[in-house]
Design a protein around this motif. Structure first.
Motif, PDB file in Angstrom:
ATOM      1  N   PRO A 122       0.816  -1.231   0.000  1.00 44.97           N
ATOM      2  CA  PRO A 122       0.000   0.000   0.000  1.00 44.97           C
ATOM      3  C   PRO A 122       0.837   1.262   0.000  1.00 44.97           C
ATOM      4  N   GLY A 123       2.106   1.168   0.323  1.00 41.34           N
ATOM      5  CA  GLY A 123       2.955   2.351   0.300  1.00 41.34           C
ATOM      6  C   GLY A 123       3.699   2.524  -1.006  1.00 41.34           C
ATOM      7  N   ALA A 124       3.381   1.679  -1.990  1.00 40.72           N
ATOM      8  CA  ALA A 124       4.104   1.759  -3.259  1.00 40.72           C
ATOM      9  C   ALA A 124       3.928   3.136  -3.891  1.00 40.72           C
ATOM     10  N   SER A 125       5.050   3.700  -4.325  1.00 46.43           N
ATOM     11  CA  SER A 125       5.004   5.062  -4.877  1.00 46.43           C
ATOM     12  C   SER A 125       5.365   5.114  -6.348  1.00 46.43           C
ATOM     13  N   ALA A 126       5.780   3.996  -6.912  1.00 43.55           N
ATOM     14  CA  ALA A 126       6.228   4.029  -8.313  1.00 43.55           C
ATOM     15  C   ALA A 126       5.688   2.831  -9.077  1.00 43.55           C
ATOM     16  N   LEU A 127       4.379   2.594  -8.962  1.00 37.77           N
ATOM     17  CA  LEU A 127       3.794   1.463  -9.663  1.00 37.77           C
ATOM     18  C   LEU A 127       3.855   1.648 -11.182  1.00 37.77           C
ATOM     19  N   HIS A 128       4.069   2.899 -11.619  1.00 39.23           N
ATOM     20  CA  HIS A 128       4.181   3.123 -13.066  1.00 39.23           C
ATOM     21  C   HIS A 128       5.420   2.451 -13.647  1.00 39.23           C
ATOM     22  N   LEU A 129       6.351   2.049 -12.744  1.00 38.88           N
ATOM     23  CA  LEU A 129       7.549   1.359 -13.206  1.00 38.88           C
ATOM     24  C   LEU A 129       7.281  -0.098 -13.543  1.00 38.88           C
ATOM     25  N   VAL A 130       6.128  -0.604 -13.107  1.00 37.38           N
ATOM     26  CA  VAL A 130       5.788  -2.001 -13.387  1.00 37.38           C
ATOM     27  C   VAL A 130       5.314  -2.085 -14.847  1.00 37.38           C
ATOM     28  N   PRO A 131       5.925  -2.914 -15.665  1.00 37.13           N
ATOM     29  CA  PRO A 131       5.550  -3.003 -17.088  1.00 37.13           C
ATOM     30  C   PRO A 131       4.094  -3.427 -17.263  1.00 37.13           C
ATOM     31  N   ALA A 132       3.449  -2.862 -18.272  1.00 40.90           N
ATOM     32  CA  ALA A 132       2.075  -3.243 -18.576  1.00 40.90           C
ATOM     33  C   ALA A 132       2.041  -4.724 -18.959  1.00 40.90           C
ATOM     34  N   GLY A 133       1.067  -5.420 -18.454  1.00 37.84           N
ATOM     35  CA  GLY A 133       0.933  -6.840 -18.771  1.00 37.84           C
ATOM     36  C   GLY A 133       1.791  -7.745 -17.920  1.00 37.84           C
ATOM     37  N   ALA A 134       2.613  -7.166 -17.016  1.00 38.42           N
ATOM     38  CA  ALA A 134       3.461  -7.999 -16.165  1.00 38.42           C
ATOM     39  C   ALA A 134       2.615  -8.792 -15.186  1.00 38.42           C
ATOM     40  N   VAL A 135       3.090  -9.963 -14.851  1.00 34.78           N
ATOM     41  CA  VAL A 135       2.396 -10.807 -13.877  1.00 34.78           C
ATOM     42  C   VAL A 135       3.350 -11.150 -12.744  1.00 34.78           C
ATOM     43  N   VAL A 136       2.773 -11.619 -11.642  1.00 34.72           N
ATOM     44  CA  VAL A 136       3.578 -12.123 -10.527  1.00 34.72           C
ATOM     45  C   VAL A 136       3.303 -13.614 -10.401  1.00 34.72           C
ATOM     46  N   VAL A 137       4.366 -14.369 -10.445  1.00 35.25           N
ATOM     47  CA  VAL A 137       4.269 -15.818 -10.298  1.00 35.25           C
ATOM     48  C   VAL A 137       4.326 -16.145  -8.812  1.00 35.25           C
ATOM     49  N   LEU A 138       3.279 -16.815  -8.301  1.00 29.41           N
ATOM     50  CA  LEU A 138       3.152 -17.102  -6.875  1.00 29.41           C
ATOM     51  C   LEU A 138       3.377 -18.581  -6.612  1.00 29.41           C
TER      52      LEU A 138
END
Length: 852
Positions: A122-138
């Motif tokens: 919730p404190g993330a300040s630069a989510l725009h750095l995450v590439p569009a379409g990126a996923v997180v593998v859990l």
């Protein structure tokens, strides 16, 4: 190689390897359950996405994510958002990848990266750095079949890992689970051992006259070191006063309470252990040990304590020098007076007159600290060092040995100039925080006691707990807490109990056998620069870590080992001479500033009032409980507490006090936590009741002593009045007797009579028995003894005032007065005395009779 020495490094390597297992991955993290929360155990590449480093190291997310992860691990597919629509924590996620996944229920899953970070950071300040379409593998992380966390790897391109990649992630998640399980097993053992240790400490306080402040500190820090999850930031004691503050006795609303607050304070536990070892040794050899404390900032006052002891003639002195050079004149004077001196903890000055140094080999200890740091930082780095006093010999030796050892390694180490906090806790915190924040240090060396805690607090505050490698000295309860949570990595534990014990034993041997015989066979400690040698007893040191390593003891093994060592000392009993001897032990008082004891009327509406009236424990959520308006709950909420716990201290089924605990966490106290606290509080109640009983007995004893002294004074007055000596004429004394004549009084009577016969040159003593309670055979025998004693000084005893009843009793009992003259009245006895001394009684008629 995984050794168990550094869990943070192990998990960081796992996360780093996970990034390499997913094509084009740049970011990954490992989250695990911590009580009711999830915390970041390790992360790679997230610093640019977060608002602050704090969130990487300790940022927490709702524990409901754990339930979500458990569900994730059992789903066969994760293709649509509706799959998770009933899961509260992740219901706001907008998209999930429709990438295919293996059919295994234990396989990794994928989720939209932006939604994952938005929800869990919730404190993330630069989510725009995450590439569009990126996923997180859990990939779920399991321990004993339970999902306790997740390994999350960001995949920028959105494509699924290969089959080999999936297998690699599962293996890494299994390694993370194994490392966390291993740590938890060691932590469970340590928690159990520490709980036993705390209970033993409280039980020992039952027998000792432990002050309330010391007991509260012991309990406060003990509970915090056992229960890490709740993160108790405040533990204080509330006791009902003995007397009501207005109103009728028993009216709870009218009672007064005393509140004992425990501050951050300097390491009394270390010096208490030294004291206990000395007292145990003193009892074993029959020597009284007088323990004195000198303020840590005043070497001059410490020297004054030694000077006073020399003046009053103590038989030996053991001292922990604050500044050896300042103390040396007093040690030299003691040697001239024939008083042996040994130093403990810190060696004496060069060329000292002290007979021996008893304590840690500080050079070897410094090398050990350096070896542990080299293992924690195999690649080297900057190292910060903090001590109490740079001028102290033990500090200098440890730092120089540490410096020499790290400079001899292959890794590039840079030991920064050591700082000193001069026993000022706040100053130490500021120094450590500045060094961690701006100094670029990778490791920290706590040279003495609380110096390690300063480094640990700074690492916590700045989000570098676990990342900053800390090697500390001395296992204080706060140090133990940081060791268990992974903030401190290794502790070099001195055997201070052994220091006090051996010091007294050595002094006893010197007194009874002589210096040469007592010190024969002890190794010599060479002075710096080839100076004079000093006899040295190395009390040893233990390297303690949370897990077992090839170079250290696990905490769970060390705690019972330390208890067993002390118990063995208590059982020792040596033959000794009965002559009374006194030794002086001088330690350091680091101060107890900050203790607060407050008095206040008990508010029946408060949580404490409820605990005392019901005699039952209460757990309060300060934001939603029915007691949220109670005055103490409102106050705790204002200080940031979310959980408030009150546990009653019981005696005879009634509550006479309560232990109050505060935590900033929600639902911080589980039923298991409460059960453990109740066990400790029940033992604490016995200790406090014992202390109160001892206090009452002591006060009653003093009252009886005062009453006895007053009664004795009255009896002395009565005795003086009951057998006065009255000179009534030259060479004639009268001694009336009132009361009974027993053996004790007879002695005082004869002593007084003989003294007055000599002083007044008396020839006749008229002993008037008119006021005697009983004139029987026993009392007459005492009078005859007095007559014989007077005859030896040339005086004659005449009994006067013998009543008819007394005469009849003496005849019935066959009492023979022998040659002792008797007269029925004092007047007749006086006439007899005058005839013996050449005087006479002259009766004259008054020439002017007065009318009636």
């Amino acid at each position: 190689m995984v050794t168990g020495l550094d869990l943070h490094a192990t998990l960081h390597r796992i996360v780093t390897d996970a990034v390499g297992a997913v094509p084009s991955a740049q970011r990954a993290s490992l989250l695990a359950r911590d009580g009711e929360q999830l915390v970041y155990k390790a992360s790679v590449g997230l610093a640019g996405v977060l608002a602050s480093p704090q969130e990487v190291a300790g940022g927490a997310v709702p524990a409901t994510v754990i339930a979500t992860l458990s569900t994730l691990s059992t789903l066969s597919t994760l293709s649509t958002l509706s799959t998770l629509s009933t899961l509260s924590t992740l219901s706001t996620l907008s998209t999930l990848s429709t990438l295919s996944t293996p059919d295994s229920a234990d396989s990794p899953r994928v989720i939209a990266a932006a939604d994952w970070y938005r929800e869990l950071l919730p404190g993330a300040s630069a989510l725009h750095l995450v590439p569009a379409g990126a996923v997180v593998v859990l990939t779920p992380v399991h321990v004993q079949g339970q999902t306790i966390g997740v390994l999350a790897v960001e995949q920028p391109g959105g494509q699924a890992p290969s089959g080999e990649g999936w297998a690699r992630l599962r293996a890494l998640a299994a390694s993370a689970g194994a490392a966390l399980e291993r740590r938890e097993l060691y932590n469970d053992k340590a928690r159990s051992a520490q709980e036993v240790r705390v209970l033993e400490g409280v039980l020992n306080a039952v027998a000792a006259r432990t002050s309330t402040h010391e007991l509260v500190e012991m309990i406060s820090k003990g509970i915090k070191s056992v229960q890490l999850g709740p993160q108790w930031r405040s533990v204080h004691l509330v006791l009902l006063s003995d007397a009501p503050s207005g109103g009728a006795r028993g009216d709870a609303a009218a009672r007064e309470i005393r509140v004992y607050h425990v501050p951050h304070r300097s390491p009394l536990a270390f010096w208490n252990n030294v004291r206990d070892g000395a007292l145990i040794a003193g009892r074993s050899v029959g020597i009284h040990v007088d323990v004195r404390n000198a303020p840590a900032h005043s070497a001059v006052e410490q020297r004054g304590i030694l000077e006073d002891a020399i003046d009053r003639g103590v038989h030996g002195i053991a001292v922990a020098p604050i500044t050896p050079e300042v103390l040396e004149p007093a040690i030299r004077r003691a040697a001239q007076a024939g008083v042996p001196v040994v130093t403990i903890d810190t060696p004496p000055a060069e060329g000292s007159c002290a007979q021996a140094y008893i304590g840690t080999d500080n050079v070897a200890a410094g090398r050990l600290a350096a070896e542990m740091m080299a293992r924690l930082l195999p690649g080297g780095g900057k190292i910060g060092a903090l001590t109490f006093w740079l001028s102290a010999m033990n500090s200098r030796e440890r730092i120089e040995a540490f410096r020499a050892a790290v400079s001899g390694t292959r890794a590039p180490f840079d030991l920064q100039p050591p700082a000193e906090d001069r026993f000022d806790i706040e100053l130490g915190m500021r120094i450590a925080r500045e060094a961690v924040q701006t100094g670029g240090i990778a490791g920290a060396f706590g040279v003495c006691a609380e110096n390690g805690l300063s480094w640990g607090a700074a690492a916590r505050a700045l989000g570098r707990a676990g990342e900053l490698k800390i090697v500390a000295f001395d296992l204080l309860t706060d140090t133990l807490e940081m060791l268990r949570e992974g903030t401190i990595h290794a502790v070099l534990v001195q055997r201070e109990h052994e220091m006090g014990y051996r010091a007294v034993r050595v002094l006893h041997d010197i007194i009874s056998k002589g210096v040469e015989a007592a010190l024969a066979g002890l190794p010599a400690r060479a002075g710096s620069g080839g100076g004079s040698a000093l006899r040295f007893i190395d009390t040893g040191i233990d390297v303690v870590t949370i897990e077992r390593t090839p170079w250290s003891l696990p905490l769970s093994d060390y705690l019972p080992l330390d208890a067993n060592r002390k118990a063995a000392k208590r059982r020792e009993q040596l033959p000794y001479e009965s002559r009374a001897k006194e030794l002086l032990l001088v330690t350091v008082d680091a101060g107890n500033e900050g203790y607060r004891e407050e008095r206040a009327p008990l508010d029946a509406r408060s949580m404490v009032g409820r605990v005392l009236s019901t005699a039952r424990p209460i757990i309060v959520d300060t934001h939603s409980s029915e007691l949220h308006d109670a005055p103490d709950v409102v106050e705790a909420r204002g200080k940031g507490a979310h959980t408030l716990v009150g546990v009653p201290l019981l005696a005879g089924g009634s509550a006479f006090g309560a232990l109050v605990l505060e935590s900033g966490r929600r639902a911080a106290c589980s039923l298991d936590d409460l059960t453990m606290i109740e066990r400790i509080v029940d033992t604490m109640a016995v200790a406090i009741e014992n202390a109160r009983l001892v206090h009452r007995i002591t006060e009653r004893t003093h009252e009886l002593e005062r009453a006895n002294r007053h009664q004795e004074s009255l009896l002395d007055t009565i005795r003086e009045l009951s057998s006065p000596v009255v000179p009534i004429a030259r060479n004639i004394l009268v001694m009336p007797i009132v009361g009974t004549m027993d053996a004790q009084r007879s002695g005082r009577f004869i002593e007084s009579m003989l003294q007055d016969i000599t002083e007044h040159h008396a020839r006749v003593v008229l002993v008037d028995v008119t006021g005697m309670a009983v004139v029987d055979a026993a009392s007459v025998e005492h009078l005859l003894r007095a007559a014989r004693a007077a005859r030896l000084l040339g005086a004659e005893v005449v009994l006067v005032g013998v009543t008819p009843a007394a005469a009849r009793l003496m005849v019935e009992q066959g009492v023979d007065l022998g040659s002792v003259i008797t007269r029925s009245t004092l007047e007749l006895g006086f006439a007899y005395a005058l005839s013996k001394t050449g005087g006479q009684i002259v009766y004259r008629r008054s020439p002017h009779p007065q009318p009636f």
